[in-house]
Scaffold this motif. Structure first.
Motif, mmCIF file in Angstrom:
data_model
loop_
_atom_site.group_PDB
_atom_site.id
_atom_site.type_symbol
_atom_site.label_atom_id
_atom_site.label_comp_id
_atom_site.label_asym_id
_atom_site.label_seq_id
_atom_site.Cartn_x
_atom_site.Cartn_y
_atom_site.Cartn_z
ATOM 1 N N GLY A 21 40.897 -59.441 6.289
ATOM 2 C CA GLY A 21 41.084 -60.878 6.451
ATOM 3 C C GLY A 21 42.182 -61.265 7.414
ATOM 4 O O GLY A 21 42.407 -62.454 7.654
ATOM 5 N N ALA A 22 42.877 -60.317 7.996
ATOM 6 C CA ALA A 22 44.007 -60.612 8.871
ATOM 7 C C ALA A 22 43.603 -60.765 10.337
ATOM 8 O O ALA A 22 44.451 -61.036 11.174
ATOM 9 N N LYS A 23 42.344 -60.610 10.645
ATOM 10 C CA LYS A 23 41.928 -60.633 12.045
ATOM 11 C C LYS A 23 42.219 -61.973 12.706
ATOM 12 O O LYS A 23 42.713 -62.023 13.837
ATOM 13 N N THR A 44 45.420 -65.173 16.639
ATOM 14 C CA THR A 44 46.282 -66.317 16.950
ATOM 15 C C THR A 44 47.625 -65.851 17.486
ATOM 16 O O THR A 44 48.128 -66.375 18.482
ATOM 17 N N LEU A 45 48.214 -64.865 16.837
ATOM 18 C CA LEU A 45 49.525 -64.375 17.264
ATOM 19 C C LEU A 45 49.462 -63.609 18.581
ATOM 20 O O LEU A 45 50.447 -63.550 19.313
ATOM 21 N N ARG A 46 48.313 -63.030 18.886
ATOM 22 C CA ARG A 46 48.171 -62.288 20.133
ATOM 23 C C ARG A 46 48.285 -63.202 21.343
ATOM 24 O O ARG A 46 48.843 -62.841 22.380
ATOM 25 N N LEU A 69 60.205 -46.387 -1.110
ATOM 26 C CA LEU A 69 60.055 -46.689 0.315
ATOM 27 C C LEU A 69 58.679 -46.299 0.840
ATOM 28 O O LEU A 69 58.102 -46.995 1.687
ATOM 29 N N VAL A 70 58.131 -45.189 0.360
ATOM 30 C CA VAL A 70 56.792 -44.772 0.777
ATOM 31 C C VAL A 70 55.749 -45.786 0.297
ATOM 32 O O VAL A 70 54.852 -46.162 1.047
ATOM 33 N N ILE A 71 55.884 -46.238 -0.941
ATOM 34 C CA ILE A 71 54.954 -47.236 -1.467
ATOM 35 C C ILE A 71 55.060 -48.541 -0.675
ATOM 36 O O ILE A 71 54.046 -49.166 -0.331
ATOM 37 N N PHE A 72 56.280 -48.958 -0.346
ATOM 38 C CA PHE A 72 56.471 -50.167 0.453
ATOM 39 C C PHE A 72 55.830 -50.013 1.835
ATOM 40 O O PHE A 72 55.173 -50.932 2.334
ATOM 41 N N PHE A 73 55.998 -48.864 2.472
ATOM 42 C CA PHE A 73 55.434 -48.630 3.797
ATOM 43 C C PHE A 73 53.906 -48.666 3.757
ATOM 44 O O PHE A 73 53.267 -49.305 4.607
ATOM 45 N N VAL A 74 53.314 -48.009 2.777
ATOM 46 C CA VAL A 74 51.851 -47.994 2.666
ATOM 47 C C VAL A 74 51.329 -49.402 2.405
ATOM 48 O O VAL A 74 50.307 -49.812 2.975
ATOM 49 N N ALA A 75 52.026 -50.170 1.571
ATOM 50 C CA ALA A 75 51.605 -51.548 1.295
ATOM 51 C C ALA A 75 51.715 -52.416 2.549
ATOM 52 O O ALA A 75 50.837 -53.241 2.817
ATOM 53 N N ALA A 76 52.780 -52.247 3.337
ATOM 54 C CA ALA A 76 52.948 -53.033 4.559
ATOM 55 C C ALA A 76 51.862 -52.708 5.583
ATOM 56 O O ALA A 76 51.306 -53.609 6.224
ATOM 57 N N VAL A 77 51.536 -51.441 5.729
ATOM 58 C CA VAL A 77 50.471 -51.054 6.664
ATOM 59 C C VAL A 77 49.122 -51.565 6.164
ATOM 60 O O VAL A 77 48.312 -52.077 6.945
ATOM 61 N N GLY A 78 48.884 -51.441 4.868
ATOM 62 C CA GLY A 78 47.630 -51.940 4.300
ATOM 63 C C GLY A 78 47.487 -53.443 4.453
ATOM 64 O O GLY A 78 46.401 -53.946 4.739
ATOM 65 N N TRP A 79 48.593 -54.181 4.278
ATOM 66 C CA TRP A 79 48.559 -55.638 4.422
ATOM 67 C C TRP A 79 48.279 -56.024 5.874
ATOM 68 O O TRP A 79 47.557 -56.983 6.158
ATOM 69 N N THR A 80 48.826 -55.271 6.818
ATOM 70 C CA THR A 80 48.638 -55.571 8.239
ATOM 71 C C THR A 80 47.201 -55.337 8.675
ATOM 72 O O THR A 80 46.650 -56.118 9.443
ATOM 73 N N PHE A 81 46.577 -54.273 8.184
ATOM 74 C CA PHE A 81 45.236 -53.912 8.638
ATOM 75 C C PHE A 81 44.136 -54.338 7.670
ATOM 76 O O PHE A 81 43.022 -53.823 7.746
ATOM 77 N N ARG A 82 44.408 -55.302 6.803
ATOM 78 C CA ARG A 82 43.376 -55.781 5.886
ATOM 79 C C ARG A 82 42.314 -56.554 6.671
ATOM 80 O O ARG A 82 42.600 -57.110 7.733
#
Length: 50
Positions: free
Chosen positions: A33-35, A40-42, A18-31
């Motif tokens: 290329g996600a700007k 768009t979603l904002r 679960l910790v690894i999943f959480f860190v990956a989800a946060v990392g994916w959100t703040f990468r």
């Protein structure tokens, strides 16, 4: 599977998973290329589609 075995698994590998999943989800959100996606979603709730 007994309760004690399940509890031991959840306390060790389950928590680590679960910790690894959480860190990956946060990392994916703040990468970097996600700007564009976040920009768009904002504006999505305020977009006029009439």
């Amino acid at each position: 599977m007994s309760y004690e075995a399940f509890r031991h698994f959840a306390d060790s590998w389950g928590l680590l998973g679960l910790v690894i999943f959480f860190v990956a989800a946060v990392g994916w959100t703040f990468r970097p290329g996600a700007k564009r996606t976040h920009e768009t979603l904002r504006h999505l709730p305020l977009r006029d589609e009439d």
